[in-house]
Design a protein around this motif. Sequence first.
Motif, PDB file in Angstrom:
ATOM      1  N   ALA A 303      80.926 -18.856  17.307  1.00 45.90           N
ATOM      2  CA  ALA A 303      80.290 -18.683  18.616  1.00 45.90           C
ATOM      3  C   ALA A 303      79.709 -20.027  19.037  1.00 45.90           C
ATOM      4  N   CYS A 304      79.112 -20.057  20.209  1.00 46.99           N
ATOM      5  CA  CYS A 304      78.458 -21.274  20.712  1.00 46.99           C
ATOM      6  C   CYS A 304      77.051 -20.929  21.205  1.00 46.99           C
ATOM      7  N   GLY A 305      76.193 -21.931  21.183  1.00 46.49           N
ATOM      8  CA  GLY A 305      74.872 -21.820  21.788  1.00 46.49           C
ATOM      9  C   GLY A 305      74.082 -20.640  21.243  1.00 46.49           C
ATOM     10  N   THR A 306      73.450 -19.938  22.149  1.00 44.04           N
ATOM     11  CA  THR A 306      72.627 -18.791  21.757  1.00 44.04           C
ATOM     12  C   THR A 306      73.412 -17.789  20.921  1.00 44.04           C
ATOM     13  N   ALA A 307      74.664 -17.558  21.284  1.00 42.08           N
ATOM     14  CA  ALA A 307      75.473 -16.589  20.531  1.00 42.08           C
ATOM     15  C   ALA A 307      75.628 -17.034  19.073  1.00 42.08           C
ATOM     16  N   SER A 308      75.623 -18.363  18.841  1.00 43.09           N
ATOM     17  CA  SER A 308      75.761 -18.841  17.453  1.00 43.09           C
ATOM     18  C   SER A 308      74.487 -18.572  16.659  1.00 43.09           C
ATOM     19  N   SER A 349      84.015 -13.167  16.476  1.00 46.31           N
ATOM     20  CA  SER A 349      83.545 -14.062  17.533  1.00 46.31           C
ATOM     21  C   SER A 349      82.476 -13.346  18.333  1.00 46.31           C
ATOM     22  N   ILE A 350      81.538 -14.127  18.838  1.00 42.59           N
ATOM     23  CA  ILE A 350      80.456 -13.537  19.647  1.00 42.59           C
ATOM     24  C   ILE A 350      80.405 -14.274  20.969  1.00 42.59           C
ATOM     25  N   SER A 351      80.430 -13.534  22.050  1.00 42.01           N
ATOM     26  CA  SER A 351      80.371 -14.173  23.365  1.00 42.01           C
ATOM     27  C   SER A 351      79.876 -13.176  24.407  1.00 42.01           C
ATOM     28  N   GLN A 352      78.843 -13.561  25.115  1.00 40.18           N
ATOM     29  CA  GLN A 352      78.354 -12.716  26.209  1.00 40.18           C
ATOM     30  C   GLN A 352      79.430 -12.591  27.263  1.00 40.18           C
ATOM     31  N   SER A 353      79.922 -13.745  27.708  1.00 38.15           N
ATOM     32  CA  SER A 353      80.871 -13.769  28.824  1.00 38.15           C
ATOM     33  C   SER A 353      82.265 -13.319  28.400  1.00 38.15           C
ATOM     34  N   GLY A 354      82.599 -13.567  27.147  1.00 39.04           N
ATOM     35  CA  GLY A 354      83.973 -13.309  26.692  1.00 39.04           C
ATOM     36  C   GLY A 354      84.954 -14.329  27.223  1.00 39.04           C
ATOM     37  N   GLU A 355      84.450 -15.397  27.813  1.00 38.25           N
ATOM     38  CA  GLU A 355      85.338 -16.400  28.412  1.00 38.25           C
ATOM     39  C   GLU A 355      85.067 -17.809  27.896  1.00 38.25           C
ATOM     40  N   THR A 356      84.077 -17.989  27.052  1.00 37.02           N
ATOM     41  CA  THR A 356      83.735 -19.332  26.579  1.00 37.02           C
ATOM     42  C   THR A 356      84.973 -19.967  25.936  1.00 37.02           C
ATOM     43  N   MET A 357      85.396 -21.079  26.512  1.00 30.89           N
ATOM     44  CA  MET A 357      86.680 -21.656  26.097  1.00 30.89           C
ATOM     45  C   MET A 357      86.678 -22.047  24.617  1.00 30.89           C
ATOM     46  N   ALA A 401      71.103 -14.792  34.736  1.00 32.69           N
ATOM     47  CA  ALA A 401      70.399 -16.051  34.452  1.00 32.69           C
ATOM     48  C   ALA A 401      71.207 -16.866  33.450  1.00 32.69           C
ATOM     49  N   VAL A 402      71.225 -18.170  33.639  1.00 27.97           N
ATOM     50  CA  VAL A 402      71.995 -19.021  32.727  1.00 27.97           C
ATOM     51  C   VAL A 402      71.456 -18.910  31.301  1.00 27.97           C
ATOM     52  N   ALA A 403      70.141 -18.844  31.162  1.00 30.59           N
ATOM     53  CA  ALA A 403      69.552 -18.733  29.821  1.00 30.59           C
ATOM     54  C   ALA A 403      69.760 -17.306  29.313  1.00 30.59           C
ATOM     55  N   SER A 404      70.423 -17.211  28.207  1.00 31.48           N
ATOM     56  CA  SER A 404      70.758 -15.886  27.669  1.00 31.48           C
ATOM     57  C   SER A 404      69.530 -15.269  26.997  1.00 31.48           C
ATOM     58  N   THR A 405      69.220 -14.032  27.328  1.00 40.02           N
ATOM     59  CA  THR A 405      68.076 -13.354  26.705  1.00 40.02           C
ATOM     60  C   THR A 405      68.486 -11.954  26.233  1.00 40.02           C
ATOM     61  N   ALA A 486      63.781 -23.006  20.575  1.00 35.60           N
ATOM     62  CA  ALA A 486      63.895 -24.407  21.015  1.00 35.60           C
ATOM     63  C   ALA A 486      64.947 -24.544  22.111  1.00 35.60           C
ATOM     64  N   LEU A 487      66.073 -23.846  21.961  1.00 38.68           N
ATOM     65  CA  LEU A 487      67.131 -23.946  22.980  1.00 38.68           C
ATOM     66  C   LEU A 487      66.640 -23.396  24.326  1.00 38.68           C
ATOM     67  N   LYS A 488      65.948 -22.261  24.282  1.00 37.38           N
ATOM     68  CA  LYS A 488      65.441 -21.670  25.545  1.00 37.38           C
ATOM     69  C   LYS A 488      64.549 -22.684  26.254  1.00 37.38           C
ATOM     70  N   LEU A 489      63.675 -23.327  25.484  1.00 40.26           N
ATOM     71  CA  LEU A 489      62.721 -24.248  26.106  1.00 40.26           C
ATOM     72  C   LEU A 489      63.449 -25.457  26.696  1.00 40.26           C
ATOM     73  N   SER A 611      78.914 -19.614  32.237  1.00 40.48           N
ATOM     74  CA  SER A 611      80.103 -19.343  31.456  1.00 40.48           C
ATOM     75  C   SER A 611      80.869 -20.658  31.310  1.00 40.48           C
ATOM     76  N   VAL A 612      80.994 -21.131  30.068  1.00 41.25           N
ATOM     77  CA  VAL A 612      81.509 -22.485  29.852  1.00 41.25           C
ATOM     78  C   VAL A 612      83.000 -22.407  29.548  1.00 41.25           C
ATOM     79  N   THR A 613      83.809 -22.526  30.591  1.00 40.44           N
ATOM     80  CA  THR A 613      85.247 -22.300  30.425  1.00 40.44           C
ATOM     81  C   THR A 613      86.027 -23.605  30.334  1.00 40.44           C
TER      82      THR A 613
HETATM   83  O1  M6R Z   1      79.156 -16.435  27.060  1.00 43.35           O
HETATM   84  P1  M6R Z   1      78.858 -16.937  25.684  1.00 43.35           P
HETATM   85  O2  M6R Z   1      77.949 -16.021  24.935  1.00 43.35           O
HETATM   86  O3  M6R Z   1      80.086 -17.254  24.893  1.00 43.35           O
HETATM   87  O4  M6R Z   1      78.063 -18.300  25.893  1.00 43.35           O
HETATM   88  C1  M6R Z   1      77.747 -19.115  24.799  1.00 43.35           C
HETATM   89  C2  M6R Z   1      76.763 -20.183  25.208  1.00 43.35           C
HETATM   90  O5  M6R Z   1      77.312 -21.012  26.180  1.00 43.35           O
HETATM   91  C3  M6R Z   1      75.458 -19.571  25.741  1.00 43.35           C
HETATM   92  O6  M6R Z   1      74.862 -18.731  24.803  1.00 43.35           O
HETATM   93  C4  M6R Z   1      74.452 -20.685  26.120  1.00 43.35           C
HETATM   94  O7  M6R Z   1      74.042 -21.368  24.976  1.00 43.35           O
HETATM   95  C5  M6R Z   1      73.279 -20.101  26.881  1.00 43.35           C
HETATM   96  N1  M6R Z   1      73.078 -20.839  28.093  1.00 43.35           N
HETATM   97  C6  M6R Z   1      72.011 -20.152  26.142  1.00 43.35           C
HETATM   98  O8  M6R Z   1      70.945 -19.606  26.851  1.00 43.35           O
END
Ligand code: M6R
Length: 615
Positions: A303-308, A349-357, A401-405, A486-489, A611-613
């Motif tokens: 996964a990436c970011g918060t999902a990781s 794999s973990i992804s909120q969007s399901g599209e993270t490249m 919101a961009v910040a995942s909660t 730390a990432l949220k901040l 969503s980071v595609t």
């Molecule tokens: O959609 P995803 O869960 O795959 O996104 C992964 C990261 O890009 C996402 O969690 C990002 O780190 C957030 N902006 C954190 O708040």
Amino acid sequence: MCGIVGYVGPRPSQGILLAGLARLEYRGYDSAGVAVIDETGSLGMRKKAGKLSALRDSLADAALPDGNTGIGHTRWATHGGPTDGNAHPHLADDDRLALIHNGIIENFAPLRDELAAAGVAFRSETDTEVAAALLEREYRSNGGDLQLAFRSVVNRLEGAFTLLAMHEDHPGLVVGARRNSPLVIGLGEGENFLGSDVAAFVEHTRKALAIGQDQIVSITPDAVTVTDFFGTPVQAEPFDVSWDAAAAEKGGWSSFMAKEVAEQPEAVANTIRGRIQGDQVVIPELDGLDDLFTGINRVIITACGTASYAALVGKYAIEQWARVPVDVELAHEFRYRDPVIGADTLVVSISQSGETMDTLMAVKYARERGARTLSVCNTQGATIPRESDAVVYTHAGPEVAVASTKAFSAQITALLLLGLHMGRVRGSVADASVDVAELAALPEKIAKVLETENDHVSQLAGWMADTRSVLFLGRHVGYPIALEGALKLKEISYIHAEGFAAGELKHGPIALIEPGQPVFVLVPSPRHSALVHSKVVSNIQEIRARGARVIVVAEEGDAAVLPFADEVIHIPLAGPMFEPLLAVVPLQIFAMALATAKGLDVDQPRNLAKSVTVE
Ligand code: M6R
């Protein structure tokens, strides 16, 4: 990144496109544009650098003639800065053809050279304009067949792309294609929609079709056709959107983030619902798939970011309950080495969007190497679950919101469920009753943290608005929460923040501690392990001795930390694997309140997109 919307039907399209873009703006917000074929059959276009409001202002200042066929785009810049000229749509064929794009066309340089040599003059620095120019050339050479021309174009492109195009010769027709980038169809009555995700059209229809990889779609008011890149018809997969437009509205909250933080009890409850049978966790979607869990000797969570960070909590839970080794890999690192994986590996794999490249590519790589794949995802019809052998959906509802909660909390919940499900299937969990009771109690406990700590933590954040750096420490499952805090901040308040494993501090980072340095410490319950608790209390003393301002997050009644803390944030008692879901809440509130105190936009922080595609 980038949000895409298309419409054909009887209604004026501009309002529909702008409303769709507003719902997609979380995907990118550095410029936006629309193109419309008006009542007279002319194609008009307007695009503006800045947020969608800049485009709206421009349209209010000088109207663009409206019509029934249109496409719209909100951008997160890759090739070329966020300027009016680089914004989408891009035009070609004497401004009679409009095209929008999400993704990166990797072979754009040779294509651009080829077209420039043939006399094409480019007006932007984007890779997208190359596709528009190519479409013009193909369209002219095949006598005006837009679908055929579009097919030729997509077969020449490399990389990741969703493209939509329309031509004023063909009012009532929008063509689209996707490769490694999202696109879904919305089915209306006498009208049809295209969108990067269902948010683009959910206020008009909840009936949708998922489009597979390397497929082309044409929509008219009455028909939808889907083919592969060679023109062979394919059956698109229908699904009903499980939430309504109101779920993606702010609904009186000051921000989407505030709303989504508050929705966590519900998100967790919805993720658990239907997955507990008596004293056991049984995930119905995994029925008949026991082999995914018994035929393996290793799990990799990617996964990436918060999902990781959710993945790191999942590692502890799956190892504890399913007794199988688990590694966590950042998806963007995973496939650029030679990982030892095969049929005996389950890649989750973990992804909120399901599209993270990055995550999508890791899943594809794992499959190519023969691994079994399971995704934990929040978005129906998304690419990653479609590419996986199995999916466990989180039911957090749309996260804007961009910040995942709330998606983070739902991901951890899904991983706890998965750990207990796997443990049952593998025979390593005989009695899950205590953990099942802990799961069922989570929504109420999260609600309690929200209720009791919101004002306290917000006040704390207000006092710290001038802080330049904040550190977060945790051990065991508190460590991923320190990373997440730390990432949220960082992402919404732009304050330097670092999360550390508490035991690691003395190996270097303790040099950062100077008088007044704020440090959040996540203290595990002494009821779970007196040893781990005492180690964390020792770590607190070490930093306090060096002048740190210590803010502890500890369970109610933990008297041992009180003498060493400047501030105490209380969370209810919970089992060891369940504490992260409570401890993260005050950290989310803290980041949000601090960003708000600094006057920042918490929903759309600078430089980011939801969503980071792109890789
Ligand atoms: O959609 P995803 O869960 O795959 O996104 C992964 C990261 O890009 C996402 O969690 C990002 O780190 C957030 N902006 C954190 O708040």
